[in-house]
Write a protein that holds these residues in place. Structure first.
Motif, PDB file in Angstrom:
ATOM      1  N   VAL A 145      -8.472  -5.769   1.211  1.00 56.85           N
ATOM      2  CA  VAL A 145      -9.038  -5.838   2.549  1.00 56.85           C
ATOM      3  C   VAL A 145      -8.640  -7.189   3.146  1.00 56.85           C
ATOM      4  O   VAL A 145      -8.930  -8.227   2.557  1.00 56.85           O
ATOM      5  CB  VAL A 145     -10.574  -5.702   2.518  1.00 56.85           C
ATOM      6  N   ARG A 146      -7.963  -7.143   4.279  1.00 59.39           N
ATOM      7  CA  ARG A 146      -7.578  -8.380   4.967  1.00 59.39           C
ATOM      8  C   ARG A 146      -8.556  -8.624   6.102  1.00 59.39           C
ATOM      9  O   ARG A 146      -8.812  -7.747   6.932  1.00 59.39           O
ATOM     10  CB  ARG A 146      -6.140  -8.294   5.506  1.00 59.39           C
ATOM     11  N   ILE A 147      -9.128  -9.825   6.115  1.00 58.04           N
ATOM     12  CA  ILE A 147     -10.119 -10.214   7.123  1.00 58.04           C
ATOM     13  C   ILE A 147      -9.531 -11.327   7.965  1.00 58.04           C
ATOM     14  O   ILE A 147      -9.038 -12.322   7.435  1.00 58.04           O
ATOM     15  CB  ILE A 147     -11.425 -10.679   6.450  1.00 58.04           C
ATOM     16  N   GLU A 148      -9.571 -11.132   9.285  1.00 56.27           N
ATOM     17  CA  GLU A 148      -9.097 -12.155  10.217  1.00 56.27           C
ATOM     18  C   GLU A 148     -10.205 -12.451  11.225  1.00 56.27           C
ATOM     19  O   GLU A 148     -10.758 -11.527  11.823  1.00 56.27           O
ATOM     20  CB  GLU A 148      -7.838 -11.688  10.946  1.00 56.27           C
ATOM     21  N   VAL A 175      -7.106  -2.405   5.680  1.00 59.08           N
ATOM     22  CA  VAL A 175      -7.491  -1.956   4.351  1.00 59.08           C
ATOM     23  C   VAL A 175      -6.300  -1.197   3.792  1.00 59.08           C
ATOM     24  O   VAL A 175      -5.804  -0.265   4.425  1.00 59.08           O
ATOM     25  CB  VAL A 175      -8.727  -1.031   4.392  1.00 59.08           C
ATOM     26  N   THR A 176      -5.830  -1.620   2.621  1.00 57.61           N
ATOM     27  CA  THR A 176      -4.679  -0.954   2.002  1.00 57.61           C
ATOM     28  C   THR A 176      -4.997  -0.620   0.545  1.00 57.61           C
ATOM     29  O   THR A 176      -5.790  -1.300  -0.095  1.00 57.61           O
ATOM     30  CB  THR A 176      -3.412  -1.832   2.044  1.00 57.61           C
ATOM     31  N   GLN A 177      -4.340   0.421   0.058  1.00 56.92           N
ATOM     32  CA  GLN A 177      -4.504   0.779  -1.348  1.00 56.92           C
ATOM     33  C   GLN A 177      -3.381   0.218  -2.195  1.00 56.92           C
ATOM     34  O   GLN A 177      -3.162   0.657  -3.302  1.00 56.92           O
ATOM     35  CB  GLN A 177      -4.627   2.287  -1.490  1.00 56.92           C
ATOM     36  N   ALA A 178      -2.724  -0.787  -1.682  1.00 59.97           N
ATOM     37  CA  ALA A 178      -1.730  -1.537  -2.438  1.00 59.97           C
ATOM     38  C   ALA A 178      -2.247  -2.975  -2.487  1.00 59.97           C
ATOM     39  O   ALA A 178      -1.985  -3.761  -1.585  1.00 59.97           O
ATOM     40  CB  ALA A 178      -0.378  -1.475  -1.760  1.00 59.97           C
ATOM     41  N   PRO A 179      -3.029  -3.314  -3.517  1.00 63.28           N
ATOM     42  CA  PRO A 179      -3.713  -4.602  -3.514  1.00 63.28           C
ATOM     43  C   PRO A 179      -2.763  -5.796  -3.515  1.00 63.28           C
ATOM     44  O   PRO A 179      -1.704  -5.768  -4.128  1.00 63.28           O
ATOM     45  CB  PRO A 179      -4.559  -4.581  -4.772  1.00 63.28           C
ATOM     46  N   THR A 180      -3.188  -6.816  -2.797  1.00 60.41           N
ATOM     47  CA  THR A 180      -2.501  -8.091  -2.791  1.00 60.41           C
ATOM     48  C   THR A 180      -3.171  -8.965  -3.836  1.00 60.41           C
ATOM     49  O   THR A 180      -4.385  -9.117  -3.827  1.00 60.41           O
ATOM     50  CB  THR A 180      -2.634  -8.760  -1.407  1.00 60.41           C
ATOM     51  N   GLY A 181      -2.413  -9.526  -4.755  1.00 63.16           N
ATOM     52  CA  GLY A 181      -3.001 -10.362  -5.793  1.00 63.16           C
ATOM     53  C   GLY A 181      -3.625  -9.515  -6.882  1.00 63.16           C
ATOM     54  O   GLY A 181      -3.382  -8.325  -6.990  1.00 63.16           O
ATOM     55  N   ASP A 182      -4.434 -10.154  -7.695  1.00 62.84           N
ATOM     56  CA  ASP A 182      -5.094  -9.467  -8.806  1.00 62.84           C
ATOM     57  C   ASP A 182      -6.429  -8.899  -8.344  1.00 62.84           C
ATOM     58  O   ASP A 182      -7.331  -9.649  -7.952  1.00 62.84           O
ATOM     59  CB  ASP A 182      -5.344 -10.443  -9.961  1.00 62.84           C
ATOM     60  N   SER A 194      -7.047 -16.054   7.870  1.00 64.91           N
ATOM     61  CA  SER A 194      -6.969 -14.757   7.217  1.00 64.91           C
ATOM     62  C   SER A 194      -7.410 -14.881   5.761  1.00 64.91           C
ATOM     63  O   SER A 194      -7.048 -15.826   5.073  1.00 64.91           O
ATOM     64  CB  SER A 194      -5.524 -14.237   7.282  1.00 64.91           C
ATOM     65  N   THR A 195      -8.212 -13.912   5.311  1.00 64.51           N
ATOM     66  CA  THR A 195      -8.680 -13.857   3.928  1.00 64.51           C
ATOM     67  C   THR A 195      -8.392 -12.466   3.393  1.00 64.51           C
ATOM     68  O   THR A 195      -8.575 -11.476   4.105  1.00 64.51           O
ATOM     69  CB  THR A 195     -10.199 -14.119   3.860  1.00 64.51           C
TER      70      THR A 195
END
Length: 151
Positions: free
Chosen positions: A22-25, A32-39, A2-3
């Motif tokens: 955007v999470r890619i597996e 796709v979420t509008q609550a970003p993970t990380g910076d 997962s990226t």
């Protein structure tokens, strides 16, 4: 595997929104979420581009392609945003162009792993109008007879 990609802005549908994650597996977008993970990184996150006419790139011409040249193009195009493309052969003698297309098709089948994906072969001619040849040599243009099209 997962990226997650996070950006300040993203092109989604017909508009720009952000910030986005955007999470890619396994090579596919899983979420796709509008609550970003990380910076979130600056810039605009977009879907991969499809280039429908690539005569060559990175010092490689599709008319004179080999395995190493194809790998260089396949690995390099994603840096330009292109994820799918049509290798294009310009107008040439029909027999020569068919040989080039066969070689190109053969070389495309040897490339695997990450990178942009070729979608087929785009033949630009020789069935073009001599009235507006553009950069094509009118002497190489021929009418599309049934035998030529079948070839």
């Amino acid at each position: 595997m997962s990226t997650v990609l996070a950006a300040e802005k993203a092109l989604i549908g017909r508009g720009i929104t952000g910030p986005v994650s955007v999470r890619i597996e396994d090579g596919r977008i899983a979420e796709v979420t509008q609550a970003p993970t990380g910076d979130p990184r600056p810039g605009l996150l977009t879907p991969g581009l499809v280039d429908i006419q690539v005569n060559g790139a990175f010092g490689v011409d599709f008319a004179e392609i080999d395995d190493d040249g194809m790998r260089r193009i396949v690995r390099g195009l994603p840096r330009t945003g292109v994820t799918r493309f049509l290798p294009t052969l310009i107008t040439a003698d029909l027999a020569q162009q068919l040989d080039q297309a066969r070689l190109l098709t053969s070389v495309m089948s040897t490339v695997d792993g990450p990178g942009a994906r070729p979608l087929g072969v785009h033949l630009e001619g020789p069935f073009l109008s001599t009235k507006r040849p553009g950069v094509h040599d009118p002497g190489l243009m021929v009418p599309p007879t049934p035998e030529r099209v079948d070839a």
